[in-house]
Design a protein around this motif. Structure first.
Motif, PDB file in Angstrom:
ATOM      1  N   TRP A   1       0.842  -1.190   0.000  1.00  0.00           N
ATOM      2  CA  TRP A   1       0.000   0.000   0.000  1.00  0.00           C
ATOM      3  C   TRP A   1       0.885   1.251   0.000  1.00  0.00           C
ATOM      4  CZ3 TRP A   1      -5.028  -0.023  -0.912  1.00  0.00           C
ATOM      5  CH2 TRP A   1      -5.739  -1.207  -0.706  1.00  0.00           C
ATOM      6  N   ALA A   2       0.486   2.234  -0.796  1.00  0.00           N
ATOM      7  CA  ALA A   2       1.222   3.495  -0.861  1.00  0.00           C
ATOM      8  C   ALA A   2       0.234   4.642  -1.058  1.00  0.00           C
ATOM      9  CB  ALA A   2       2.223   3.465  -2.007  1.00  0.00           C
ATOM     10  N   GLY A   3       0.634   5.839  -0.641  1.00  0.00           N
ATOM     11  CA  GLY A   3      -0.205   7.026  -0.787  1.00  0.00           C
ATOM     12  C   GLY A   3      -0.136   7.590  -2.194  1.00  0.00           C
ATOM     13  N   VAL A   4      -1.265   8.082  -2.679  1.00  0.00           N
ATOM     14  CA  VAL A   4      -1.333   8.704  -3.999  1.00  0.00           C
ATOM     15  C   VAL A   4      -2.124  10.011  -3.903  1.00  0.00           C
ATOM     16  CG1 VAL A   4      -1.123   6.591  -5.365  1.00  0.00           C
ATOM     17  CG2 VAL A   4      -3.362   7.323  -4.614  1.00  0.00           C
ATOM     18  N   ARG A   5      -1.889  10.886  -4.889  1.00  0.00           N
ATOM     19  CA  ARG A   5      -2.608  12.167  -4.953  1.00  0.00           C
ATOM     20  C   ARG A   5      -2.980  12.407  -6.412  1.00  0.00           C
ATOM     21  NH1 ARG A   5       1.314  15.455  -3.346  1.00  0.00           N
ATOM     22  NH2 ARG A   5       1.908  15.857  -5.495  1.00  0.00           N
ATOM     23  N   TRP A   6      -4.180  12.947  -6.639  1.00  0.00           N
ATOM     24  CA  TRP A   6      -4.607  13.255  -8.003  1.00  0.00           C
ATOM     25  C   TRP A   6      -5.521  14.466  -7.975  1.00  0.00           C
ATOM     26  CZ3 TRP A   6      -6.596   9.435  -5.007  1.00  0.00           C
ATOM     27  CH2 TRP A   6      -7.970   9.410  -4.814  1.00  0.00           C
ATOM     28  N   THR A   7      -5.676  15.059  -9.151  1.00  0.00           N
ATOM     29  CA  THR A   7      -6.522  16.240  -9.301  1.00  0.00           C
ATOM     30  C   THR A   7      -7.652  15.889 -10.255  1.00  0.00           C
ATOM     31  OG1 THR A   7      -4.575  17.637  -9.034  1.00  0.00           O
ATOM     32  CG2 THR A   7      -6.548  18.679  -9.935  1.00  0.00           C
ATOM     33  N   THR A   8      -8.871  16.231  -9.862  1.00  0.00           N
ATOM     34  CA  THR A   8     -10.038  15.954 -10.706  1.00  0.00           C
ATOM     35  C   THR A   8     -10.166  17.041 -11.768  1.00  0.00           C
ATOM     36  OG1 THR A   8     -11.481  17.133  -9.176  1.00  0.00           O
ATOM     37  CG2 THR A   8     -11.255  14.763  -8.856  1.00  0.00           C
ATOM     38  N   PRO A   9     -10.962  16.828 -12.813  1.00  0.00           N
ATOM     39  CA  PRO A   9     -11.123  17.838 -13.865  1.00  0.00           C
ATOM     40  C   PRO A   9     -11.623  19.192 -13.337  1.00  0.00           C
ATOM     41  CG  PRO A   9     -11.981  15.742 -14.629  1.00  0.00           C
ATOM     42  CD  PRO A   9     -11.625  15.571 -13.187  1.00  0.00           C
ATOM     43  N   ASP A  10     -12.357  19.182 -12.217  1.00  0.00           N
ATOM     44  CA  ASP A  10     -12.839  20.457 -11.671  1.00  0.00           C
ATOM     45  C   ASP A  10     -11.790  21.151 -10.797  1.00  0.00           C
ATOM     46  OD1 ASP A  10     -12.853  18.868  -9.426  1.00  0.00           O
ATOM     47  OD2 ASP A  10     -14.971  19.196  -8.936  1.00  0.00           O
ATOM     48  N   GLY A  11     -10.574  20.574 -10.693  1.00  0.00           N
ATOM     49  CA  GLY A  11      -9.480  21.202  -9.962  1.00  0.00           C
ATOM     50  C   GLY A  11      -9.339  20.773  -8.513  1.00  0.00           C
ATOM     51  N   ALA A  12     -10.195  19.922  -8.016  1.00  0.00           N
ATOM     52  CA  ALA A  12     -10.107  19.472  -6.625  1.00  0.00           C
ATOM     53  C   ALA A  12      -8.984  18.440  -6.492  1.00  0.00           C
ATOM     54  CB  ALA A  12     -11.432  18.871  -6.178  1.00  0.00           C
ATOM     55  N   VAL A  13      -8.222  18.581  -5.414  1.00  0.00           N
ATOM     56  CA  VAL A  13      -7.120  17.662  -5.158  1.00  0.00           C
ATOM     57  C   VAL A  13      -7.616  16.580  -4.189  1.00  0.00           C
ATOM     58  CG1 VAL A  13      -4.798  17.428  -4.207  1.00  0.00           C
ATOM     59  CG2 VAL A  13      -5.404  19.461  -5.537  1.00  0.00           C
ATOM     60  N   HIS A  14      -7.366  15.332  -4.533  1.00  0.00           N
ATOM     61  CA  HIS A  14      -7.765  14.198  -3.700  1.00  0.00           C
ATOM     62  C   HIS A  14      -6.531  13.380  -3.356  1.00  0.00           C
ATOM     63  CE1 HIS A  14     -12.127  14.589  -4.294  1.00  0.00           C
ATOM     64  NE2 HIS A  14     -11.821  14.996  -5.514  1.00  0.00           N
TER      65      HIS A  14
END
Length: 192
Positions: free
Chosen positions: A89-102
């Motif tokens: 398991w590892a941490g990930v980060r992504w940005t949705t098309p509306d600009g929100a960071v998850h």
């Protein structure tokens, strides 16, 4: 003595017979209805269940989306915190098309470098979820689930029919006991 085709042990309850009791006719109907319900009911419940599972698994492809994410932080090595499939398991980060960071966690190969791009699957709320099943896997799972439900339905119907027949058998035994008691008291005693 030659046996007649109509002397089948399965059909004697349906023929005329002066020794046939009403409970024999009821039992014949119970057996017939049990078999009909088991065959028709198990096939129908199996098909309905398989269809429902298939529709649910197909819906996953419309509700889940692949997203490019970036690994954040240190990815554990192969010797620490290993899962059953060889990934960690590892941490990930992504940005949705509306600009929100998850951010979330996903499984990756041990020792993968930080800032590596990986594909994660997200649900409609943006949470990390499992990849939808392939069409072959979905077909197998729906067929297997339908088969299990059909088998369970048939077992339940046969169990219910067996319970009904056991109740009839207990009733017949009680009636025989009563008849023997009447016959015995007419002769002036009780059999023991």
């Amino acid at each position: 003595m030659a046996r007649n085709r109509s002397d089948s042990p399965w059909t004697w309850r349906w023929r005329r017979n002066p020794l046939k009791r009403a409970s024999d006719v009821v039992e014949a109907w119970i057996v017939l209805v049990t078999w009909l319900l088991a065959v028709v009911g198990s096939v129908l419940t199996g098909l309905v269940t398989a269809d429902a599972v298939a529709r649910g698994l197909d819906r996953q492809w419309t509700e889940r989306r692949p997203v490019e994410a970036v690994l954040v932080g240190q990815v554990p090595s192969a010797t620490s915190a290993r899962s059953d499939d060889g990934r960690v398991w590892a941490g990930v980060r992504w940005t949705t098309p509306d600009g929100a960071v998850h951010s979330g966690r996903t499984k990756v190969r041990p020792g993968t470098a930080s800032d590596t791009r990986v594909t994660v699957w997200t649900d409609q709320r943006g949470r990390v979820t499992a990849k939808p099943l392939s069409p072959g896997e979905a077909g197998f799972r729906s067929a297997w689930t339908g088969t299990l439900v059909a088998t369970g339905t048939a077992a339940a119907v046969f169990g219910g029919g067996r319970l009904a027949r056991a109740g009839l058998e207990r009733r017949r035994l009680r009636q025989w006991d009563e008849e023997w008691a009447r016959v015995d008291t007419r002769r002036g005693g009780l059999t023991s």
